[in-house]
Design an enzyme around this catalytic site. Structure first.
Site, PDB file in Angstrom:
ATOM      1  N   LYS A  10      32.812  46.447  41.162  1.00 51.65           N
ATOM      2  CA  LYS A  10      32.271  46.215  39.816  1.00 51.65           C
ATOM      3  C   LYS A  10      31.413  47.393  39.325  1.00 51.65           C
ATOM      4  O   LYS A  10      31.015  48.258  40.134  1.00 51.65           O
ATOM      5  CB  LYS A  10      31.464  44.922  39.830  1.00 51.65           C
ATOM      6  CG  LYS A  10      32.309  43.676  40.097  1.00 51.65           C
ATOM      7  CD  LYS A  10      31.457  42.408  39.986  1.00 51.65           C
ATOM      8  CE  LYS A  10      32.293  41.159  40.230  1.00 51.65           C
ATOM      9  NZ  LYS A  10      31.478  39.926  40.044  1.00 51.65           N
ATOM     10  N   TYR A  50      38.131  36.724  32.812  1.00 57.55           N
ATOM     11  CA  TYR A  50      37.213  35.679  33.288  1.00 57.55           C
ATOM     12  C   TYR A  50      37.280  34.418  32.422  1.00 57.55           C
ATOM     13  O   TYR A  50      36.324  33.633  32.408  1.00 57.55           O
ATOM     14  CB  TYR A  50      35.782  36.223  33.320  1.00 57.55           C
ATOM     15  CG  TYR A  50      35.480  37.085  34.530  1.00 57.55           C
ATOM     16  CD1 TYR A  50      35.390  36.529  35.811  1.00 57.55           C
ATOM     17  CD2 TYR A  50      35.263  38.460  34.405  1.00 57.55           C
ATOM     18  CE1 TYR A  50      35.102  37.313  36.920  1.00 57.55           C
ATOM     19  CE2 TYR A  50      34.967  39.251  35.515  1.00 57.55           C
ATOM     20  CZ  TYR A  50      34.888  38.663  36.773  1.00 57.55           C
ATOM     21  OH  TYR A  50      34.594  39.434  37.868  1.00 57.55           O
ATOM     22  N   PHE A  58      26.638  31.770  32.113  1.00 62.81           N
ATOM     23  CA  PHE A  58      26.546  33.196  32.448  1.00 62.81           C
ATOM     24  C   PHE A  58      27.685  34.023  31.847  1.00 62.81           C
ATOM     25  O   PHE A  58      27.752  35.234  32.070  1.00 62.81           O
ATOM     26  CB  PHE A  58      26.495  33.384  33.971  1.00 62.81           C
ATOM     27  CG  PHE A  58      27.680  32.815  34.730  1.00 62.81           C
ATOM     28  CD1 PHE A  58      28.883  33.508  34.817  1.00 62.81           C
ATOM     29  CD2 PHE A  58      27.587  31.579  35.367  1.00 62.81           C
ATOM     30  CE1 PHE A  58      29.973  32.998  35.524  1.00 62.81           C
ATOM     31  CE2 PHE A  58      28.670  31.059  36.078  1.00 62.81           C
ATOM     32  CZ  PHE A  58      29.867  31.769  36.150  1.00 62.81           C
ATOM     33  N   ARG A  86      37.432  37.269  50.979  1.00 58.00           N
ATOM     34  CA  ARG A  86      36.232  36.472  50.639  1.00 58.00           C
ATOM     35  C   ARG A  86      35.242  36.533  51.803  1.00 58.00           C
ATOM     36  O   ARG A  86      34.036  36.627  51.589  1.00 58.00           O
ATOM     37  CB  ARG A  86      36.594  35.006  50.343  1.00 58.00           C
ATOM     38  CG  ARG A  86      37.542  34.761  49.187  1.00 58.00           C
ATOM     39  CD  ARG A  86      37.009  34.927  47.794  1.00 58.00           C
ATOM     40  NE  ARG A  86      35.739  34.364  47.504  1.00 58.00           N
ATOM     41  CZ  ARG A  86      35.262  34.261  46.233  1.00 58.00           C
ATOM     42  NH1 ARG A  86      35.991  34.646  45.180  1.00 58.00           N
ATOM     43  NH2 ARG A  86      34.074  33.797  46.017  1.00 58.00           N
ATOM     44  N   THR A  92      28.649  34.665  46.553  1.00 59.47           N
ATOM     45  CA  THR A  92      28.447  35.225  45.215  1.00 59.47           C
ATOM     46  C   THR A  92      27.047  35.829  45.063  1.00 59.47           C
ATOM     47  O   THR A  92      26.890  36.923  44.514  1.00 59.47           O
ATOM     48  CB  THR A  92      28.634  34.106  44.158  1.00 59.47           C
ATOM     49  OG1 THR A  92      29.879  33.462  44.401  1.00 59.47           O
ATOM     50  CG2 THR A  92      28.610  34.666  42.753  1.00 59.47           C
ATOM     51  N   ARG A 103      28.611  42.143  49.883  1.00 60.14           N
ATOM     52  CA  ARG A 103      27.579  41.753  48.904  1.00 60.14           C
ATOM     53  C   ARG A 103      26.182  41.800  49.522  1.00 60.14           C
ATOM     54  O   ARG A 103      25.225  42.196  48.864  1.00 60.14           O
ATOM     55  CB  ARG A 103      27.910  40.387  48.319  1.00 60.14           C
ATOM     56  CG  ARG A 103      28.997  40.483  47.231  1.00 60.14           C
ATOM     57  CD  ARG A 103      29.543  39.137  46.851  1.00 60.14           C
ATOM     58  NE  ARG A 103      30.329  39.172  45.616  1.00 60.14           N
ATOM     59  CZ  ARG A 103      31.113  38.168  45.228  1.00 60.14           C
ATOM     60  NH1 ARG A 103      31.212  37.071  45.945  1.00 60.14           N
ATOM     61  NH2 ARG A 103      31.794  38.258  44.099  1.00 60.14           N
ATOM     62  N   ASN A 113      26.987  41.909  41.416  1.00 58.37           N
ATOM     63  CA  ASN A 113      27.191  41.632  42.845  1.00 58.37           C
ATOM     64  C   ASN A 113      28.307  42.470  43.479  1.00 58.37           C
ATOM     65  O   ASN A 113      28.965  42.044  44.418  1.00 58.37           O
ATOM     66  CB  ASN A 113      27.385  40.133  43.076  1.00 58.37           C
ATOM     67  CG  ASN A 113      28.594  39.587  42.343  1.00 58.37           C
ATOM     68  OD1 ASN A 113      29.274  40.321  41.637  1.00 58.37           O
ATOM     69  ND2 ASN A 113      28.867  38.305  42.518  1.00 58.37           N
ATOM     70  N   HIS A 116      34.484  41.852  43.320  1.00 61.95           N
ATOM     71  CA  HIS A 116      35.202  40.623  42.962  1.00 61.95           C
ATOM     72  C   HIS A 116      36.239  40.346  44.043  1.00 61.95           C
ATOM     73  O   HIS A 116      36.784  41.266  44.648  1.00 61.95           O
ATOM     74  CB  HIS A 116      35.939  40.812  41.626  1.00 61.95           C
ATOM     75  CG  HIS A 116      36.957  39.733  41.337  1.00 61.95           C
ATOM     76  ND1 HIS A 116      36.595  38.519  40.798  1.00 61.95           N
ATOM     77  CD2 HIS A 116      38.294  39.682  41.549  1.00 61.95           C
ATOM     78  CE1 HIS A 116      37.691  37.765  40.681  1.00 61.95           C
ATOM     79  NE2 HIS A 116      38.735  38.456  41.124  1.00 61.95           N
ATOM     80  N   GLU A 127      45.982  37.910  39.008  1.00 61.56           N
ATOM     81  CA  GLU A 127      44.998  38.973  38.779  1.00 61.56           C
ATOM     82  C   GLU A 127      45.592  40.350  39.074  1.00 61.56           C
ATOM     83  O   GLU A 127      45.300  41.317  38.361  1.00 61.56           O
ATOM     84  CB  GLU A 127      43.746  38.704  39.627  1.00 61.56           C
ATOM     85  CG  GLU A 127      42.991  37.482  39.118  1.00 61.56           C
ATOM     86  CD  GLU A 127      41.796  37.069  39.974  1.00 61.56           C
ATOM     87  OE1 GLU A 127      41.143  36.072  39.622  1.00 61.56           O
ATOM     88  OE2 GLU A 127      41.511  37.738  40.998  1.00 61.56           O
TER      89      GLU A 127
HETATM   90  N1  UDP Z   1      28.066  34.909  38.042  1.00 61.92           N
HETATM   91  C1  UDP Z   1      26.791  34.993  37.495  1.00 61.92           C
HETATM   92  N2  UDP Z   1      25.941  33.923  37.635  1.00 61.92           N
HETATM   93  C2  UDP Z   1      26.326  32.786  38.284  1.00 61.92           C
HETATM   94  C3  UDP Z   1      27.605  32.697  38.823  1.00 61.92           C
HETATM   95  C4  UDP Z   1      28.466  33.777  38.687  1.00 61.92           C
HETATM   96  O1  UDP Z   1      26.444  36.009  36.906  1.00 61.92           O
HETATM   97  O2  UDP Z   1      25.502  31.843  38.374  1.00 61.92           O
HETATM   98  C5  UDP Z   1      28.994  36.046  37.902  1.00 61.92           C
HETATM   99  C6  UDP Z   1      29.067  36.875  39.191  1.00 61.92           C
HETATM  100  O3  UDP Z   1      29.252  38.251  38.828  1.00 61.92           O
HETATM  101  C7  UDP Z   1      30.321  36.297  39.839  1.00 61.92           C
HETATM  102  C8  UDP Z   1      31.212  36.042  38.620  1.00 61.92           C
HETATM  103  O4  UDP Z   1      30.313  35.572  37.618  1.00 61.92           O
HETATM  104  O5  UDP Z   1      30.897  37.196  40.773  1.00 61.92           O
HETATM  105  C9  UDP Z   1      32.304  35.016  38.830  1.00 61.92           C
HETATM  106  O6  UDP Z   1      31.727  33.822  39.338  1.00 61.92           O
HETATM  107  P1  UDP Z   1      32.391  33.028  40.550  1.00 61.92           P
HETATM  108  O7  UDP Z   1      31.694  31.710  40.649  1.00 61.92           O
HETATM  109  O8  UDP Z   1      33.878  33.032  40.388  1.00 61.92           O
HETATM  110  O9  UDP Z   1      31.940  33.901  41.831  1.00 61.92           O
HETATM  111  P2  UDP Z   1      32.808  34.821  42.804  1.00 61.92           P
HETATM  112  O10 UDP Z   1      34.180  34.211  42.923  1.00 61.92           O
HETATM  113  O11 UDP Z   1      32.828  36.204  42.193  1.00 61.92           O
HETATM  114  O12 UDP Z   1      32.052  34.804  44.103  1.00 61.92           O
HETATM  115 MG    MG Z   2      35.528  33.615  41.483  1.00 64.67          MG
END
Ligand code: UDP
Ligand code: MG
Length: 141
Positions: A10, A50, A58, A86, A92, A103, A113, A116, A127
């Protein structure tokens, strides 16, 4: 359990220069990079990518951040690629990510973070196709 996943480094980690260390971690974790490109997403592309999060609080912050600078887009191959990636990136929120994960090492906070990762084989396929044409992927070698 599929062979492919989609990853992004990112804008925070591209800007800070940590992306080289992250690429090293990707290779050390046993992934093969099938496709790679650097791209600054438009706001429209970030919203489309997204879209599943469009009702979340958010969302605006997320799409502004993701279109704020270049990301590195990666199509990765490994056995059980989605789960393995993952596990490699961690939770996250870096405060909750296991030590040693990408992360935990490189993310600034829950929004910025560093990386992705796709959450399912179906989304991995979507994707990858969102950003890469077949001709841009090194397949069947
Ligand atoms: N995000 C955020 N606040 C939150 C949850 C998610 O800013 O409370 C952002 C963060 O950059 C995250 C992205 O939105 O990576 C997508 O969220 P997701 O729940 O899909 O998390 P990921 O799959 O990336 O772990
Ligand atoms: Mg996600």
């Amino acid at each position: 359990m599929g062979k492919y996943t989609f990853a992004m480094i990112k804008p925070d980690a591209v800007e800070s220069g940590k992306w080289g260390l992250i690429i090293n971690d990707i290779i050390a974790a046993g992934f093969t990079i099938l496709g790679a490109k650097m791209k600054r997403m438009s706001l429209t592309e970030a919203k489309a990518f997204y879209a599943v999060h469009s009702e979340r609080g958010f969302f605006c912050e997320l799409v502004d951040f993701m279109s704020s600078g270049p990301s590195i887009l990666l199509a990765l191959e490994k056995t059980d690629a989605v789960q393995s990636w993952r596990d490699t990136i961690g939770a996250t929120d870096p405060a909750e990510a296991k030590s040693g994960t990408i992360r935990a090492k490189y993310a600034e906070n829950k929004g910025r973070n560093a990386v992705h990762g796709s959450d399912s084989d179906e989304n991995a396929q979507k994707e990858i196709a969102f950003f890469f044409s077949e001709a841009e992927l090194i397949l069947n070698r």
